[in-house]
Design an enzyme around this catalytic site. Sequence first.
Site, mmCIF file in Angstrom:
data_model
loop_
_atom_site.group_PDB
_atom_site.id
_atom_site.type_symbol
_atom_site.label_atom_id
_atom_site.label_comp_id
_atom_site.label_asym_id
_atom_site.label_seq_id
_atom_site.Cartn_x
_atom_site.Cartn_y
_atom_site.Cartn_z
ATOM 1 N N PHE A 91 -0.570 -2.003 -18.327
ATOM 2 C CA PHE A 91 -0.035 -0.765 -17.752
ATOM 3 C C PHE A 91 1.197 -0.280 -18.521
ATOM 4 O O PHE A 91 1.423 0.915 -18.657
ATOM 5 C CB PHE A 91 0.296 -0.964 -16.263
ATOM 6 C CG PHE A 91 0.590 0.340 -15.568
ATOM 7 C CD1 PHE A 91 -0.449 1.195 -15.208
ATOM 8 C CD2 PHE A 91 1.897 0.728 -15.291
ATOM 9 C CE1 PHE A 91 -0.184 2.413 -14.591
ATOM 10 C CE2 PHE A 91 2.171 1.940 -14.663
ATOM 11 C CZ PHE A 91 1.125 2.779 -14.315
ATOM 12 N N ASP A 141 -5.531 -5.374 -20.657
ATOM 13 C CA ASP A 141 -6.487 -4.275 -20.544
ATOM 14 C C ASP A 141 -5.915 -3.030 -21.184
ATOM 15 O O ASP A 141 -4.761 -3.008 -21.621
ATOM 16 C CB ASP A 141 -6.823 -3.996 -19.067
ATOM 17 C CG ASP A 141 -5.599 -3.517 -18.290
ATOM 18 O OD1 ASP A 141 -4.477 -3.973 -18.608
ATOM 19 O OD2 ASP A 141 -5.744 -2.694 -17.374
ATOM 20 N N GLN A 185 -11.746 -0.739 -15.905
ATOM 21 C CA GLN A 185 -11.237 0.570 -16.324
ATOM 22 C C GLN A 185 -12.404 1.559 -16.274
ATOM 23 O O GLN A 185 -13.450 1.244 -15.725
ATOM 24 C CB GLN A 185 -10.634 0.466 -17.739
ATOM 25 C CG GLN A 185 -9.343 -0.357 -17.808
ATOM 26 C CD GLN A 185 -8.165 0.319 -17.113
ATOM 27 O OE1 GLN A 185 -8.177 1.533 -16.842
ATOM 28 N NE2 GLN A 185 -7.137 -0.459 -16.787
ATOM 29 N N ASP A 262 -0.291 -4.245 -4.721
ATOM 30 C CA ASP A 262 1.120 -4.339 -5.103
ATOM 31 C C ASP A 262 1.623 -2.923 -5.298
ATOM 32 O O ASP A 262 0.831 -2.022 -5.590
ATOM 33 C CB ASP A 262 1.286 -5.095 -6.431
ATOM 34 C CG ASP A 262 0.921 -4.211 -7.610
ATOM 35 O OD1 ASP A 262 -0.281 -4.044 -7.871
ATOM 36 O OD2 ASP A 262 1.827 -3.648 -8.248
ATOM 37 N N CYS A 300 10.790 -4.265 14.099
ATOM 38 C CA CYS A 300 10.852 -5.091 12.878
ATOM 39 C C CYS A 300 11.812 -6.271 13.081
ATOM 40 O O CYS A 300 12.875 -6.121 13.674
ATOM 41 C CB CYS A 300 11.313 -4.225 11.710
ATOM 42 S SG CYS A 300 11.488 -5.138 10.165
ATOM 43 N N CYS A 302 13.086 -8.080 10.472
ATOM 44 C CA CYS A 302 13.725 -8.418 9.191
ATOM 45 C C CYS A 302 15.245 -8.512 9.393
ATOM 46 O O CYS A 302 15.790 -7.965 10.355
ATOM 47 C CB CYS A 302 13.367 -7.397 8.109
ATOM 48 S SG CYS A 302 14.403 -5.923 8.076
ATOM 49 N N HIS A 331 14.046 -4.257 4.172
ATOM 50 C CA HIS A 331 13.280 -3.781 5.323
ATOM 51 C C HIS A 331 11.906 -3.253 4.897
ATOM 52 O O HIS A 331 10.893 -3.570 5.519
ATOM 53 C CB HIS A 331 14.031 -2.690 6.096
ATOM 54 C CG HIS A 331 13.107 -1.958 7.005
ATOM 55 N ND1 HIS A 331 12.664 -2.493 8.195
ATOM 56 C CD2 HIS A 331 12.413 -0.790 6.830
ATOM 57 C CE1 HIS A 331 11.773 -1.682 8.733
ATOM 58 N NE2 HIS A 331 11.599 -0.641 7.932
HETATM 59 ZN ZN LIG Z 1 13.347 -4.227 9.207
#
Ligand SMILES: [Zn+2]
Length: 367
Positions: A91, A141, A185, A262, A300, A302, A331
Amino acid sequence: MKDFEVTARCGKARLGRLTTPHGVVDTPVFMPVGTQASIKGVPHDMLNCPVILSNAYYLYLKPGLEILKNFGGLHRFMNWNNSILTDSGGFQIFSLSALFKIRENGVEFRSKFDGSKHFLTPEEAVSFQFEIGSDIIMSLDRCMKYPSPRADIASAVNTTCAWAEKGLSAAKRYETGQKLFAITQGGTFPDLRRECTEKLMEHPFDGFAVGGLGVGEPLLLRQERLAENLDMLPADKPRYVMGMGPAPEIWDTVEMGADMFDCVLPTRNGRNAQAFTFSGKINLRNAKFKNDKLPIDSSCGCPACLKYSRGYIHHLFNVREMLAQTLTSLHNISFMIDLTQLIRDSIKNGTFPEEKKKFMNNWKGEN
Ligand SMILES: [Zn+2]
């Protein structure tokens, strides 16, 4: 036990378990991006996640193989005991194209750091990732921009397939349990994507990634090609959609049968004060948050949400304190981890369509 098992299905969405030398990864999984052995602004020991991503092209240049080997590999160097997936640099060849020249047997490039000249073969790209101890290794690639002429994409498909085979031959000398994935690809040409995927599937790769999408093509076109490409891939191997980040698209792509994702968005947007919540995105620079005592997202758990208010983080952004970017990035990654947990639970419980609908109804874009 197999290294990858699908343990439940809901429609095409799959719950899976991928075993690497550093543990078990429950899929669908979101992998935070630590390109240069660091997840920007976030101490990785604060993350409760089974796999992170790093980038072989960057690590090859800095700190380089010798230093990484001297530390006993990438895991020990950065003190991370869970799995690491490394992207090969394909990439970067695309995104930093001015620095690269494609040759038949590899890539000639200049370092983005100091301009020094290097030549990398597909065999070396794979060996380097094995040597630094990456758990999931990507073949080198060739990714093309959108739009590109059909002839150029066809040529990139040939290069990608030839390089993947060369990488596979280099992998044969490592009997370490490390996984080697190939990358498909073919741009937005259905027949070229099929040709590329079928050629790659003739070889015993441990998993397959869908590459070369998310490079400027319209969303609907991307989703059509993704759905087709995911359908072509073997049912018993993990399927990784590269660089896919927005939460609604993760639901869509899991629904098509993808297992791994990702994206840099959680940290990139976090550095720009944009926080993800289950009711959409919020911008913490917005003045309406200056007296807000609530956490970024009340659901949350976190460290940023357990301890700090939106009003405090708004203040930190206002006075340009680094902590603002750290807390918001932390977060956002936690949000992606919670999101994929919710997705996994819904596949297990057979409620994926209902949960997806609920999520999409609550997700209002930017608030
Ligand atoms: Zn959080």
